[in-house]
Design a protein around this motif. Structure first.
Motif, PDB file in Angstrom:
ATOM      1  N   SER A  88       0.806  -1.160  -0.001  1.00  0.00           N
ATOM      2  CA  SER A  88       0.067   0.069  -0.127  1.00  0.00           C
ATOM      3  C   SER A  88       0.709   1.298  -0.077  1.00  0.00           C
ATOM      4  N   ALA A  89       2.095   0.999   0.725  1.00  0.00           N
ATOM      5  CA  ALA A  89       3.090   2.395   0.673  1.00  0.00           C
ATOM      6  C   ALA A  89       3.322   2.533  -0.776  1.00  0.00           C
ATOM      7  N   ARG A  90       3.755   1.621  -1.782  1.00  0.00           N
ATOM      8  CA  ARG A  90       4.041   1.732  -2.904  1.00  0.00           C
ATOM      9  C   ARG A  90       3.090   2.428  -3.879  1.00  0.00           C
ATOM     10  N   ARG A  91       1.660   1.974  -3.647  1.00  0.00           N
ATOM     11  CA  ARG A  91       0.372   2.334  -4.436  1.00  0.00           C
ATOM     12  C   ARG A  91       0.307   3.914  -3.879  1.00  0.00           C
ATOM     13  N   ALA A  92       0.409   4.190  -2.604  1.00  0.00           N
ATOM     14  CA  ALA A  92       0.079   5.695  -2.248  1.00  0.00           C
ATOM     15  C   ALA A  92       1.260   6.340  -2.926  1.00  0.00           C
ATOM     16  N   ALA A  93       2.777   6.124  -2.695  1.00  0.00           N
ATOM     17  CA  ALA A  93       3.636   7.039  -3.210  1.00  0.00           C
ATOM     18  C   ALA A  93       3.416   7.138  -4.935  1.00  0.00           C
ATOM     19  N   LEU A  94       3.137   6.115  -5.616  1.00  0.00           N
ATOM     20  CA  LEU A  94       2.903   6.371  -6.959  1.00  0.00           C
ATOM     21  C   LEU A  94       1.753   7.178  -7.206  1.00  0.00           C
ATOM     22  N   LYS A  95       0.602   7.238  -6.439  1.00  0.00           N
ATOM     23  CA  LYS A  95      -0.469   8.259  -6.559  1.00  0.00           C
ATOM     24  C   LYS A  95       0.117   9.548  -6.415  1.00  0.00           C
ATOM     25  N   LEU A  96       0.946   9.792  -5.231  1.00  0.00           N
ATOM     26  CA  LEU A  96       1.482  11.062  -5.097  1.00  0.00           C
ATOM     27  C   LEU A  96       2.367  11.670  -6.195  1.00  0.00           C
ATOM     28  N   LEU A  97       3.270  10.660  -6.568  1.00  0.00           N
ATOM     29  CA  LEU A  97       4.131  11.165  -7.609  1.00  0.00           C
ATOM     30  C   LEU A  97       3.565  11.434  -8.682  1.00  0.00           C
ATOM     31  N   GLN A  98       2.375  10.672  -9.418  1.00  0.00           N
ATOM     32  CA  GLN A  98       1.719  11.055 -10.645  1.00  0.00           C
ATOM     33  C   GLN A  98       0.910  12.556 -10.445  1.00  0.00           C
ATOM     34  N   GLN A  99       0.668  12.973  -9.175  1.00  0.00           N
ATOM     35  CA  GLN A  99      -0.068  14.043  -9.118  1.00  0.00           C
ATOM     36  C   GLN A  99       0.505  15.091  -8.275  1.00  0.00           C
ATOM     37  N   PRO A 100       1.763  15.590  -8.628  1.00  0.00           N
ATOM     38  CA  PRO A 100       2.637  16.309  -7.543  1.00  0.00           C
ATOM     39  C   PRO A 100       1.927  17.759  -7.163  1.00  0.00           C
ATOM     40  N   GLN A 101       1.148  18.369  -8.184  1.00  0.00           N
ATOM     41  CA  GLN A 101       0.537  19.471  -7.769  1.00  0.00           C
ATOM     42  C   GLN A 101      -0.732  19.514  -6.952  1.00  0.00           C
ATOM     43  N   ALA A 102      -1.564  18.372  -7.369  1.00  0.00           N
ATOM     44  CA  ALA A 102      -2.816  18.136  -6.742  1.00  0.00           C
ATOM     45  C   ALA A 102      -2.767  17.255  -5.374  1.00  0.00           C
ATOM     46  N   ARG A 103      -1.641  16.491  -5.332  1.00  0.00           N
ATOM     47  CA  ARG A 103      -1.785  15.664  -4.204  1.00  0.00           C
ATOM     48  C   ARG A 103      -0.495  15.909  -3.319  1.00  0.00           C
ATOM     49  N   MET A 104       0.426  15.633  -4.047  1.00  0.00           N
ATOM     50  CA  MET A 104       1.731  15.752  -3.221  1.00  0.00           C
ATOM     51  C   MET A 104       2.316  16.935  -2.351  1.00  0.00           C
ATOM     52  N   LEU A 105       2.272  17.972  -3.091  1.00  0.00           N
ATOM     53  CA  LEU A 105       2.786  19.339  -2.482  1.00  0.00           C
ATOM     54  C   LEU A 105       1.581  19.748  -1.243  1.00  0.00           C
ATOM     55  N   PRO A 106       0.249  19.622  -1.751  1.00  0.00           N
ATOM     56  CA  PRO A 106      -0.696  19.840  -0.253  1.00  0.00           C
ATOM     57  C   PRO A 106      -0.283  19.041   0.671  1.00  0.00           C
ATOM     58  N   LEU A 107      -0.179  18.002   0.319  1.00  0.00           N
ATOM     59  CA  LEU A 107       0.042  16.833   1.460  1.00  0.00           C
ATOM     60  C   LEU A 107       1.266  17.284   2.318  1.00  0.00           C
ATOM     61  N   ALA A 108       2.439  17.480   1.493  1.00  0.00           N
ATOM     62  CA  ALA A 108       3.640  17.938   2.004  1.00  0.00           C
ATOM     63  C   ALA A 108       3.409  19.036   2.943  1.00  0.00           C
ATOM     64  N   LYS A 109       2.773  20.021   2.543  1.00  0.00           N
ATOM     65  CA  LYS A 109       2.466  21.364   3.353  1.00  0.00           C
ATOM     66  C   LYS A 109       1.529  20.941   4.356  1.00  0.00           C
ATOM     67  N   ALA A 110       0.606  20.140   4.343  1.00  0.00           N
ATOM     68  CA  ALA A 110      -0.235  19.962   5.590  1.00  0.00           C
ATOM     69  C   ALA A 110       0.494  19.153   6.456  1.00  0.00           C
ATOM     70  N   LEU A 111       1.367  18.219   6.209  1.00  0.00           N
ATOM     71  CA  LEU A 111       2.574  17.612   7.300  1.00  0.00           C
ATOM     72  C   LEU A 111       3.005  18.578   7.984  1.00  0.00           C
ATOM     73  N   ALA A 112       3.796  19.695   7.097  1.00  0.00           N
ATOM     74  CA  ALA A 112       4.674  20.569   7.721  1.00  0.00           C
ATOM     75  C   ALA A 112       3.993  21.559   8.749  1.00  0.00           C
ATOM     76  N   ASP A 113       2.630  21.989   8.324  1.00  0.00           N
ATOM     77  CA  ASP A 113       1.786  22.932   9.025  1.00  0.00           C
ATOM     78  C   ASP A 113       1.236  22.083  10.267  1.00  0.00           C
ATOM     79  N   ALA A 114       0.740  20.962  10.108  1.00  0.00           N
ATOM     80  CA  ALA A 114       0.405  20.320  11.469  1.00  0.00           C
ATOM     81  C   ALA A 114       1.718  19.817  12.396  1.00  0.00           C
ATOM     82  N   ALA A 115       2.866  19.614  11.977  1.00  0.00           N
ATOM     83  CA  ALA A 115       3.912  19.462  12.765  1.00  0.00           C
ATOM     84  C   ALA A 115       4.494  20.656  13.331  1.00  0.00           C
TER      85      ALA A 115
END
Ligand SMILES: [Zn+2]
Length: 197
Positions: free
Chosen positions: A23-50
């Motif tokens: 499931s980690a490989r599947r999630a990573a692939l999903k994120l990598l395929q949609q950097p603008q829509a998924r990966m960068l917002p997730l990275a920002k949400a993680l940093a903000d929450a931390a």
């Protein structure tokens, strides 16, 4: 496959609850395929929450405010404190909207196996809250496991001197670190079925 950055991403995802390597490989692939829509917002949400989220100084809940939104809410019944093992239990009870008082996160249960001792639990802050006055009931929602029952007995003994009424959620209800898995009706029944002692 994908370089060290991708391997590291998959390795970190695989450590999350509910994730395995696949499931980690599947999630990573999903994120990598949609950097603008998924990966960068997730990275920002993680940093903000931390950056923003810390344990509440009153109850131990995790929130970007301290005291947390529950402790700061004037509509909550401040005479009742529900003691739970972890923040996940607190969040489950909140989602089910079955408790209208305050909470206290113990941070675990006494466990010889896991090496959890009384001093590892957030007991002193709970006693201080009760000593500050205004609390009439403490609900122990620590679960039907051996460790949960042991901890409830031990904590009830510690609370006797305070004169506060101590109740426990319905016996036989499989809670304690597992409230999250219960449906709202079962949670409500467990809380309704609490008894003194
Ligand atoms: Zn709080």
């Amino acid at each position: 496959m994908g370089g060290p950055e991708v391997e590291r991403l998959i390795g970190l995802l695989a450590k999350l609850p509910g994730f395995g390597p696949r499931s980690a490989r599947r999630a990573a692939l999903k994120l990598l395929q949609q950097p603008q829509a998924r990966m960068l917002p997730l990275a920002k949400a993680l940093a903000d929450a931390a950056r923003a989220v810390t344990p509440c100084g009153e109850c131990g809940n995790l929130d970007s405010r301290d005291p947390c939104a529950i402790c700061a809410d004037p509509r909550r019944d401040r005479t009742v404190i529900c003691v739970v093992e972890g923040v996940g239990d607190l969040w489950a009870l909140e989602r089910a909207a079955v408790h209208h008082g305050l909470y206290h996160v113990l941070g675990g249960t006494l466990s010889a196996l896991a090496g959890t001792r009384p001093e590892d639990l957030s007991t002193a802050p709970l006693l201080r809250r009760i000593e500050a006055g205004g609390v009439s009931e403490v609900i122990l929602a620590l679960g039907a496991t051996v460790d949960g029952a042991t901890t409830a007995h031990w904590l009830a003994d510690r609370l006797v001197a305070s004169g506060v009424m101590v109740t426990r959620v319905g016996q036989g209800v499989p809670i304690g670190g597992a409230l999250d898995a219960l449906d709202d009706g079962t949670l409500a029944a467990a809380l309704r079925a609490r008894r003194q002692g």
